[in-house]
Scaffold this motif. Structure first.
Motif, PDB file in Angstrom:
ATOM      1  N   SER A   8       0.855  -1.185   0.000  1.00  0.00           N
ATOM      2  CA  SER A   8       0.000   0.000   0.000  1.00  0.00           C
ATOM      3  C   SER A   8       0.891   1.234   0.000  1.00  0.00           C
ATOM      4  N   TRP A   9       0.943   1.912  -1.147  1.00  0.00           N
ATOM      5  CA  TRP A   9       1.781   3.092  -1.320  1.00  0.00           C
ATOM      6  C   TRP A   9       0.982   4.351  -1.021  1.00  0.00           C
ATOM      7  N   PHE A  10       1.593   5.278  -0.284  1.00  0.00           N
ATOM      8  CA  PHE A  10       0.979   6.550   0.052  1.00  0.00           C
ATOM      9  C   PHE A  10       1.860   7.676  -0.457  1.00  0.00           C
ATOM     10  N   LYS A  11       1.245   8.659  -1.098  1.00  0.00           N
ATOM     11  CA  LYS A  11       2.001   9.811  -1.600  1.00  0.00           C
ATOM     12  C   LYS A  11       2.226  10.802  -0.462  1.00  0.00           C
ATOM     13  N   SER A  12       3.423  11.341  -0.402  1.00  0.00           N
ATOM     14  CA  SER A  12       3.758  12.332   0.600  1.00  0.00           C
ATOM     15  C   SER A  12       2.872  13.562   0.465  1.00  0.00           C
ATOM     16  N   SER A  13       2.452  14.101   1.578  1.00  0.00           N
ATOM     17  CA  SER A  13       1.657  15.330   1.552  1.00  0.00           C
ATOM     18  C   SER A  13       2.505  16.527   1.135  1.00  0.00           C
ATOM     19  N   TYR A  14       3.830  16.371   1.114  1.00  0.00           N
ATOM     20  CA  TYR A  14       4.729  17.438   0.696  1.00  0.00           C
ATOM     21  C   TYR A  14       5.110  17.324  -0.774  1.00  0.00           C
ATOM     22  N   SER A  15       4.568  16.350  -1.488  1.00  0.00           N
ATOM     23  CA  SER A  15       4.878  16.198  -2.907  1.00  0.00           C
ATOM     24  C   SER A  15       4.327  17.384  -3.694  1.00  0.00           C
ATOM     25  N   GLY A  16       4.941  17.634  -4.836  1.00  0.00           N
ATOM     26  CA  GLY A  16       4.538  18.763  -5.671  1.00  0.00           C
ATOM     27  C   GLY A  16       3.080  18.688  -6.097  1.00  0.00           C
TER      28      GLY A  16
END
Length: 66
Positions: A8-16
């Motif tokens: 289960s991959w989660f995208k960083s909330s700091y990603s562009g």
């Protein structure tokens, strides 16, 4: 969240916001995997949960400082 590889991959909330600088993380009891969401063919970086906790704690301290 992506689960195509069994994780289960989660995208960083700091990603562009333009999806150009995206980091994804998959947490597993034995390891934490980090990858570039734009190029999933590259093998993810794998670290221990202890190392990940230390990194995120340090990153939080740095972001609070400035």
């Amino acid at each position: 969240m992506s689960t195509t590889d069994g994780l289960s991959w989660f995208k960083s909330s700091y990603s562009g916001s333009e999806n150009d600088n995206c980091v994804e993380v998959a947490v597993h009891p034995e390891a934490v995997r980090i990858r570039d969401s734009k190029d999933k063919a590259i093998r993810p970086l794998t670290v221990t949960p202890t190392a990940w906790a230390a990194f995120t704690a340090l990153a939080a301290d740095v972001s609070l400082d400035g």
